[in-house]
Write a protein that holds these residues in place. Structure first.
Motif: not given
Length: 67
Positions: A9-16, A18-20, A24-29, A48-53
């Protein structure tokens, strides 16, 4: 009752996410403010840093001394 596969489930959400983000016009931070140097906090922040990357979220850490 269905058994939930958390890793899958985590991998599916991560892929979703990443696609969203790619669309985006603006990169979330994510900005993190850390006061002091606590080992548990350091591990949490590193995760948290790894997940963001992995999904394309800009990560910034502001680290300050306890005083």
């Amino acid at each position: 009752m269905e058994l939930l596969n958390g890793k899958e489930l985590a991998l599916e959400l991560q892929a979703e996410i990443k696609t969203k983000i790619k669309g985006c016009m603006i990169r979330p931070s994510l900005a993190v403010i850390q006061i002091g140097d606590n080992d548990a906090s350091n591990i949490y922040i590193k995760n948290k840093e790894k997940a963001c990357q992995e999904v394309g979220i800009y990560f910034r850490l502001f680290k300050f001394e306890e005083d």
